[in-house]
Design an enzyme around this catalytic site. Structure first.
Site, PDB file in Angstrom:
ATOM      1  N   ASN A 107     -19.900 -23.960  35.705  1.00 17.17           N
ATOM      2  CA  ASN A 107     -18.825 -23.194  35.052  1.00 17.17           C
ATOM      3  C   ASN A 107     -18.834 -23.709  33.613  1.00 17.17           C
ATOM      4  O   ASN A 107     -18.063 -24.576  33.237  1.00 17.17           O
ATOM      5  CB  ASN A 107     -17.472 -23.462  35.722  1.00 17.17           C
TER       6      ASN A 107
ATOM      7  N   GLU B   5     -17.634 -15.923  40.609  1.00 19.32           N
ATOM      8  CA  GLU B   5     -16.337 -16.585  40.455  1.00 19.32           C
ATOM      9  C   GLU B   5     -15.820 -16.501  39.021  1.00 19.32           C
ATOM     10  O   GLU B   5     -15.366 -17.482  38.441  1.00 19.32           O
ATOM     11  CB  GLU B   5     -16.414 -18.037  40.927  1.00 19.32           C
TER      12      GLU B   5
ATOM     13  N   ARG C 297     -14.973 -30.959  41.368  1.00 14.30           N
ATOM     14  CA  ARG C 297     -15.349 -31.480  42.694  1.00 14.30           C
ATOM     15  C   ARG C 297     -15.937 -32.885  42.614  1.00 14.30           C
ATOM     16  O   ARG C 297     -16.770 -33.271  43.439  1.00 14.30           O
ATOM     17  CB  ARG C 297     -16.347 -30.556  43.408  1.00 14.30           C
TER      18      ARG C 297
ATOM     19  N   ASP D 283     -20.850 -21.669  51.422  1.00 15.69           N
ATOM     20  CA  ASP D 283     -20.570 -22.617  50.343  1.00 15.69           C
ATOM     21  C   ASP D 283     -20.482 -24.061  50.841  1.00 15.69           C
ATOM     22  O   ASP D 283     -19.370 -24.588  50.966  1.00 15.69           O
ATOM     23  CB  ASP D 283     -19.241 -22.222  49.663  1.00 15.69           C
TER      24      ASP D 283
ATOM     25  N   GLU E 122     -17.322 -32.096  48.561  1.00 13.42           N
ATOM     26  CA  GLU E 122     -16.212 -31.150  48.382  1.00 13.42           C
ATOM     27  C   GLU E 122     -15.602 -30.758  49.724  1.00 13.42           C
ATOM     28  O   GLU E 122     -14.380 -30.650  49.848  1.00 13.42           O
ATOM     29  CB  GLU E 122     -16.722 -29.901  47.653  1.00 13.42           C
TER      30      GLU E 122
END
Ligand code: GCV
Length: 670
Positions: free
Chosen positions: A187, A268, A145, A341, A369
């Protein structure tokens, strides 16, 4: 035209030269030939920076920097400071060197924004002890992003080669009070904790330290398995806990002031304690135990939702609320501002206020984003201030912002996206500041303090976020973005086999009766997660604020709005309004051309044109698509669509989740 010519002549006569700029100096553009008289009896890397900043830039009376330990300064805390002017000049005071550094940047900001510095009696202390940027930077140099090029961190070159931008980054953050940074994506790649990478992190931490910028890392919960080769990452397994203890020890032996970990777990697809039927608290506490002896903390994210029958907006609350009071005291739960989100508008997350016995921090997204990437001008301070209308600033412990910084020359892709980095820092220091005053400060430092420029451009900035809401998702609509990259509209999106809560129809629920997600007591009852008075207000279609109407209600197309028109008509008007506003922005930018150097004027202008085109694209796509359900005609004062729905439904942008589209890729008005 004549007015503009006259203005240009005036500027030239006034001797103001607008040499080309690429935005790389951010808001730190003052002349550095001052040679000021600065007194400081102590020497240290931080004070050296403060003194040299002042010597080069300060043009007023002599300045002295002094460490105090009296009651006033002690009450202002380790990062607080005073600025006082007296007969012999100006005194910057603090109990610590970092306080003096912040005082320095404050004084220089007063000069840059042309404020009176004759009689200063300033006392400052930050609202939060942790004001942190979260970089979603990957080890391969991409940024999830991120829309301003590649990562600033050149992992292949570190630690041997140190880019000058590392120090420039630390300086920019210090100048606005940001004191912490998470270097890598939530992540998280497990390799981040490998020794060679930790040595690279150390090199960055060494550069950042004198600027009072503390380094944190995102960690992958399965690291003990992936790099430690253990058979499990179960947080209650003693070998696992021991692995983390050893790793933490190694980190602190390299970086003694390391801040701690940020963790995205069981979200996720990321691993986490729930893989072993343990709770988030058990996972967080195991890491917290390892960090505790060194003063480190765990920022544990509450961004969790799984494919289930439960409304996604309810899930973080359902999972975390029962854990209230179960976290160790060096854990802070990091909660996104809204329950879904980072949408252009969301109500606040009901976890705020509900976790009475757990320190919470808010996570804002500085990178855009869901707000047109770095193609659209969207000044986000008003959005963050909106959050603070519902959540008392003093009820949270810290503040995080997902960074919009990359290696492009102007750092953020769009010159105006720098304002969001700036505003994040200023609001993290003091959430009471107004969006307008932050915009003014930023404009004066980044472009010019000339009021002829500031007034119209501040006005444009102040309208910009609402414009995005209007042309993308007005009246509480949300998440109707294109699949994956989240750039354009795709309310029709269907992907065979995709999770329902990753598809727009899950959120807009358009049908012949109406539009919107019923979260009232007749629907998912998400309203019940809010305090009673708010729950009642959101629950009734008559009292729900219209900006959240379709967030909380499935409203009939003919629902009567506050101004007496129908939902359908009002929806059309909001989309039109958004388009009109972007056209006004282009006009404003045209009018202030004489005050801006050509390079930055052109760069912003090019993006404003894209934004205007995109606004029409959004309006046409959404209204034509929803019209299939409402079966109502467009009100007379709404421009007829220029695009055909069929064609728009075929648009697929060839971009990943770390790129912004180029103009050639976008549907254009012929
Ligand atoms: C880092 C959203 C984004 C993801 C991001 C995630 C998160 O889902 O689309 O790219 O992942 O939020 O905040 O963890």
């Amino acid at each position: 035209m004549i007015r503009m010519l006259l203005l240009s002549i005036c500027l030239l006569l006034a001797g103001e030269r607008l040499s080309a700029e690429n935005g790389s100096r951010l808001w730190l553009r003052q002349d550095t030939t001052a040679n000021a008289k600065v007194e400081c009896s102590l020497l240290s890397p931080t004070l050296d920076i403060a003194c040299s900043e002042l010597k080069r830039t300060w043009k007023g009376t002599p300045v002295s920097l002094e460490l105090f330990n009296d009651a006033t300064h002690t009450a202002l805390g380790p990062e607080g400071y005073t600025i006082r002017s007296g007969k012999n000049g100006i005194t910057l005071g603090s109990i610590s060197e970092k306080g003096l550094l912040y005082a320095t940047y404050h004084l220089l900001r007063l000069q840059a924004t042309q404020q009176d510095t004759q009689s200063l009696h300033i006392e400052e202390r930050p609202a939060y002890p942790i004001r942190i940027l979260n970089h979603w930077d990957n080890l391969d140099g991409t940024i999830e992003r991120g829309y301003a090029g590649h990562s600033l961190w050149k992992w292949d070159e570190l630690p041997a080669t140190l880019s000058p931008r590392y120090e420039a980054y630390a300086r920019a953050n210090a100048s606005i009070g940001i004191n912490a940074t998470v270097l890598n994506n939530v992540n998280a790649s497990p390799e981040m904790l490998d020794t060679p990478y930790l040595k690279k992190v150390k090199a960055l931490a060494d550069i950042f330290r004198p600027y009072n910028l503390k380094v944190y890392l995102s960690v992958n919960f399965a690291s003990p398995m992936i790099i430690g080769k253990l058979a499990t990452a179960d947080p209650l397994d003693p070998q696992v806990a021991n692995w983390w203890k050893q790793k933490v020890h190694e980190i602190y032996s390299l970086i003694p002031d390391f801040g701690g970990f940020l963790v995205k777990a069981n979200s996720e697809g990321q691993p986490g304690p729930c893989d072993y039927h343990r709770t988030h608290a058990e996972g967080a506490n195991m890491l917290a135990e390892a960090l505790k002896p060194y003063g480190g903390i765990v920022m544990w994210r509450a961004f969790v939702y799984s494919p289930s029958d439960n409304d996604r907006a309810k899930q973080a609350y359902l999972e975390f609320h029962p854990l209230d009071g179960k976290f160790l005291d060096n854990v802070i739960v990091q909660v996104k501002n809204g329950p879904i989100d980072f949408q252009p508008r969301e109500p606040y997350s009901p976890l705020f206020g509900a976790m009475k016995h757990t320190p919470l921090m808010v996570e804002f997204q500085v990178t855009q984003e869901y707000l047109g990437h770095s193609n659209h001008l969207a000044y986000l301070a008003p959005m963050w201030k909106e959050f603070f209308q519902y959540v008392k600033p003093e009820s949270i412990r810290a503040i995080a912002g997902v960074s919009n910084i990359g290696d492009e020359s102007n750092w953020c892709g769009h010159d105006f996206a720098q304002a969001n980095w700036y505003a994040f820092g200023r609001l993290a220091w003091n959430p009471e500041l107004s969006s307008e005053s932050i915009a003014d400060e930023w404009l004066a430092q980044t472009f010019t303090a000339n009021p002829q420029f500031i007034h119209p451009v501040e006005d444009m900035m102040m309208q910009s976020r609402e414009a995005v809401v209007d042309y993308m998702m007005p009246l509480g609509l949300h998440h109707i973005f294109a699949w994956g990259h989240h750039y354009g509209p795709e309310p029709w999106c269907t992907i065979p086999g995709a999770r329902p809560d990753w598809l727009p129809s899950y959120y807009h629920q358009a049908d012949r009766k109406g539009l919107g997600f019923d979260r009232s007591h007749t629907g998912s009852n998400a309203v019940a997660q809010y305090p009673d008075s708010l729950a009642r207000m959101f629950d009734s279609i008559d009292t729900c604020p219209e900006e959240f109407l379709l967030w909380f209600h499935h409203a009939p197309w003919t629902h009567t709005m506050n101004n007496g028109t129908t939902l359908w008509e009002e929806l059309c008007r909001h989309y039109q309004h958004g388009v009109d506003k972007t056209r006004n922005f282009c006009q404003t930018w045209e009018e202030v051309k004489p005050y801006v150097d050509t390079e930055r004027w052109n760069a912003v202008n090019e993006r404003l044109q894209i934004q205007t085109n995109d606004a029409v694209w959004w309006k046409d796509a959404c209204l034509l698509y929803f019209q299939q359900f409402s079966k109502m005609s467009f009100p007379k004062d709404i421009e007829r669509p220029v695009h055909k729905l069929k064609k728009l439904m075929k648009v697929k942008l060839p971009i990943s989740n770390y790129e912004r589209p180029t103009p050639e890729m976008l549907p254009k008005i012929k």
